[in-house]
Design an enzyme around this catalytic site. Structure first.
Site, PDB file in Angstrom:
ATOM      1  N   ASP A  40      64.899  40.798  39.278  1.00 48.73           N
ATOM      2  CA  ASP A  40      64.382  42.119  38.919  1.00 48.73           C
ATOM      3  C   ASP A  40      64.055  42.814  40.234  1.00 48.73           C
ATOM      4  O   ASP A  40      63.078  42.465  40.908  1.00 48.73           O
ATOM      5  CB  ASP A  40      63.138  42.019  38.034  1.00 48.73           C
ATOM      6  N   LYS A  81      62.193  37.110  28.836  1.00 50.45           N
ATOM      7  CA  LYS A  81      61.667  37.054  30.200  1.00 50.45           C
ATOM      8  C   LYS A  81      60.158  36.989  30.078  1.00 50.45           C
ATOM      9  O   LYS A  81      59.524  37.941  29.624  1.00 50.45           O
ATOM     10  CB  LYS A  81      62.107  38.320  30.947  1.00 50.45           C
ATOM     11  N   HIS A 108      53.986  42.457  42.459  1.00 57.95           N
ATOM     12  CA  HIS A 108      53.339  41.309  41.811  1.00 57.95           C
ATOM     13  C   HIS A 108      52.818  40.273  42.804  1.00 57.95           C
ATOM     14  O   HIS A 108      52.327  39.221  42.399  1.00 57.95           O
ATOM     15  CB  HIS A 108      54.325  40.613  40.856  1.00 57.95           C
ATOM     16  N   GLU A 116      68.096  43.362  37.142  1.00 55.61           N
ATOM     17  CA  GLU A 116      67.310  44.378  36.421  1.00 55.61           C
ATOM     18  C   GLU A 116      66.874  45.467  37.404  1.00 55.61           C
ATOM     19  O   GLU A 116      66.529  45.169  38.555  1.00 55.61           O
ATOM     20  CB  GLU A 116      66.093  43.654  35.832  1.00 55.61           C
ATOM     21  N   LYS A 133      60.042  45.979  26.054  1.00 53.61           N
ATOM     22  CA  LYS A 133      58.607  45.711  26.191  1.00 53.61           C
ATOM     23  C   LYS A 133      57.896  46.612  25.189  1.00 53.61           C
ATOM     24  O   LYS A 133      57.818  47.829  25.395  1.00 53.61           O
ATOM     25  CB  LYS A 133      58.142  46.099  27.599  1.00 53.61           C
ATOM     26  N   SER A 186      54.032  47.369  37.679  1.00 53.98           N
ATOM     27  CA  SER A 186      55.096  48.242  38.181  1.00 53.98           C
ATOM     28  C   SER A 186      55.607  49.061  36.995  1.00 53.98           C
ATOM     29  O   SER A 186      56.747  48.938  36.564  1.00 53.98           O
ATOM     30  CB  SER A 186      56.213  47.420  38.826  1.00 53.98           C
ATOM     31  N   ASP A 210      65.151  48.457  32.752  1.00 58.41           N
ATOM     32  CA  ASP A 210      63.747  48.316  32.322  1.00 58.41           C
ATOM     33  C   ASP A 210      63.062  49.677  32.469  1.00 58.41           C
ATOM     34  O   ASP A 210      62.945  50.422  31.493  1.00 58.41           O
ATOM     35  CB  ASP A 210      63.075  47.220  33.169  1.00 58.41           C
ATOM     36  N   HIS A 262      57.656  40.114  28.568  1.00 54.39           N
ATOM     37  CA  HIS A 262      56.201  40.182  28.771  1.00 54.39           C
ATOM     38  C   HIS A 262      55.888  41.328  29.751  1.00 54.39           C
ATOM     39  O   HIS A 262      56.783  42.049  30.183  1.00 54.39           O
ATOM     40  CB  HIS A 262      55.706  38.863  29.376  1.00 54.39           C
ATOM     41  N   GLU A 321      61.226  40.030  41.426  1.00 53.65           N
ATOM     42  CA  GLU A 321      61.300  38.761  40.689  1.00 53.65           C
ATOM     43  C   GLU A 321      62.609  38.038  40.972  1.00 53.65           C
ATOM     44  O   GLU A 321      63.690  38.635  40.880  1.00 53.65           O
ATOM     45  CB  GLU A 321      61.207  39.030  39.181  1.00 53.65           C
ATOM     46  N   GLU A 357      52.855  36.568  37.994  1.00 50.66           N
ATOM     47  CA  GLU A 357      53.606  35.977  36.879  1.00 50.66           C
ATOM     48  C   GLU A 357      53.839  34.479  37.079  1.00 50.66           C
ATOM     49  O   GLU A 357      54.677  33.875  36.418  1.00 50.66           O
ATOM     50  CB  GLU A 357      54.918  36.739  36.676  1.00 50.66           C
TER      51      GLU A 357
HETATM   52  P1  PGA Z   1      55.319  44.948  35.054  1.00 49.54           P
HETATM   53  O1  PGA Z   1      56.523  44.086  35.615  1.00 49.54           O
HETATM   54  O2  PGA Z   1      54.851  44.321  33.787  1.00 49.54           O
HETATM   55  O3  PGA Z   1      54.323  44.886  36.182  1.00 49.54           O
HETATM   56  O4  PGA Z   1      55.854  46.344  34.828  1.00 49.54           O
HETATM   57  C1  PGA Z   1      57.502  43.522  34.833  1.00 49.54           C
HETATM   58  C2  PGA Z   1      58.841  44.108  35.101  1.00 49.54           C
HETATM   59  O5  PGA Z   1      59.000  45.026  35.932  1.00 49.54           O
HETATM   60  O6  PGA Z   1      59.795  43.703  34.456  1.00 49.54           O
HETATM   61 ZN    ZN Z   2      61.347  45.109  35.481  1.00 43.74          ZN
END
Ligand code: PGA
Ligand code: ZN
Length: 412
Positions: A242, A388, A155, A285, A337, A42, A312, A365, A164, A205
């Site tokens: 999330d 996370k 996911h 998030e 990230k 995503s 994010d 991650h 999430e 995940e």
């Molecule tokens: P992604 O998801 O690594 O698929 O972007 C993680 C997130 O959205 O935090």
């Molecule tokens: Zn996110």
């Protein structure tokens, strides 16, 4: 001393079976260090570009042989002979070689694999643990893990809009205790799902990817599982979400599958505020979409005093987007990230800007991961309050938790 002599890059697989890069740097003194890069599903539209071969004959176009070629030629020529301890110089050379706004020439994955491998190698040269190399002697904070136990959105192949549902064991006295609690809750949740005839297969995940009646039902299951583990859902373990709402933001509206009429920003914020009123929420998030700045301002004004409001896709680890967020009071926390931006130096700059402005940092991650656990050391090295990194199952997730367990044990 340690002078860069050669680089070897490999095409390996991530946790979804998709190719990614493993890069190894070799010094003149024989010391080697490596790093592998993760990959999102995503992904935010403002993230730096992930370069792939686009050769449909191999790995459905997802190969990374082009990246390896770039590392072996252009990048090796530019950094061969440099002192490995000069991370800033190495990263600035990488950035100059690319010279595009979104790393579209060399790819953020290419740059990051070299940048992180350099840091790992330099830590070895200095005879330091990676987190100490990154952060110096004042690095002793172990994070609160945000442990993803129910997967939805992009996911999982289920009916949840929210991507999430995580456990936030804020009341644990040690990291070790936090992980034990989350593991115990995970298995109690599994029992509860099983006894309701819900699937216990897992998503990308490692969280359960069952179908639920609506977006609230997982919260009810989590409350039950926390209590079944003899823990308090207020004091010991709260819930983090999330929403990843950019995924279902279409024509300026939030299109949740369970709701007939799409939400405008105000309604979306009310929907989330309502959840915060009814449930023990720790953080939310991406409650609003990546460019819905008005929505974010309103969301943060409503919730910043009670929970962590986390950006994010909004910030994509980019210090310029974070600066805009600070100016607009859009969030009180940033998800970090490294592969959203491309180099360690840029990642650390963004974290510094956050800290200077009392914005909390969560090191994160990606949904496609490898066994590389750089982010565990990055988290401790930057004294970040939270990490996370998925469920307590699947080795690519556990590898980060396991590294943190070792760091904690060695510091006590
Ligand atoms: P992604 O998801 O690594 O698929 O972007 C993680 C997130 O959205 O935090
Ligand atoms: Zn996110």
């Amino acid at each position: 001393m340690g002078i860069i002599e050669s680089i070897k890059a490999y095409e390996i697989l991530d946790s979804r079976g998709v190719p990614t890069l493993l890069t190894e740097i070799v010094l003149d003194n024989g010391i080697k260090g490596s790093a592998a890069v993760p990959s999102g599903a995503s992904t935010g539209i403002h993230e730096a570009l992930e370069l792939r071969d686009n050769d449909k004959k191999r790995y459905n176009g997802k190969g990374v042989l082009k990246n390896i070629e770039l590392i072996n030629s252009l990048i090796l020529d530019a950094i061969q002979g440099l002192d490995i301890r000069d991370q800033k110089n190495i990263d600035s050379i990488l950035l100059r070689l690319d010279a595009t706004k979104n790393k579209s020439k060399l790819g953020a994955n290419t740059l990051l694999s070299v940048s992180l491998a350099a840091a790992n190698t330099a830590a070895k040269v200095n005879n330091l643990e990676l987190y100490q190399y990154i952060g110096g002697i004042n690095t002793n904070l172990l994070p609160i893990p945000l442990v993803n136990v129910i997967n939805g959105g992009a996911h999982a192949n289920n009916n949840l809009d929210i991507q999430e549902y995580m456990l936030a064991p804020l009341g644990a006295k040690t990291f070790n205790e936090a992980i034990r609690w989350c593991s115990e809750i995970f298995f109690n949740l599994k029992e509860l799902l099983k006894s309701n005839n819900y699937s216990t297969s897992v998503g990308d995940e490692g969280g359960f990817a069952s179908n639920f009646k609506n977006n609230y039902e997982p919260l009810e299951f989590l409350l039950k599982a926390i209590r079944k583990s003899k823990l308090s859902p207020e004091k010991d373990v709260r819930i983090s979400l999330d929403v990843a709402s950019s995924e279902f933001y279409k024509q300026n509206k939030y299109k949740l599958t369970a709701v007939q009429k799409p939400f405008d920003s105000q309604k979306m914020v009310s929907f989330l505020s309502d959840i915060v009123k009814k449930y023990p929420i720790f953080s939310i998030e991406d409650g609003c979409a990546e460019d819905d700045w008005q929505g974010w301002k309103y969301l943060n004004s409503q919730l910043k005093n009670s929970i962590f409001v986390v950006g994010d896709d909004l910030f994509v680890t980019d210090k310029n987007r974070l600066a805009k967020g600070i100016k607009n009071n859009a969030a009180n926390t940033i998800l970090v990230k490294p592969n959203q931006i491309g180099t360690l130096t840029e990642t650390l700059d963004t974290i510094s800007l956050a800290k200077e402005n009392n914005i909390e940092t969560i090191i994160s991650h990606r949904s496609g991961e490898t066994e590389d656990n750089f982010i565990a050391d990055l988290c401790v090295g930057t004294n970040s309050k939270m990490i996370k990194t998925g469920s307590v199952t699947r080795s690519e997730r556990c590898s980060k938790y396991n590294r943190l367990l070792v760091i904690e044990r060695n510091n006590n």
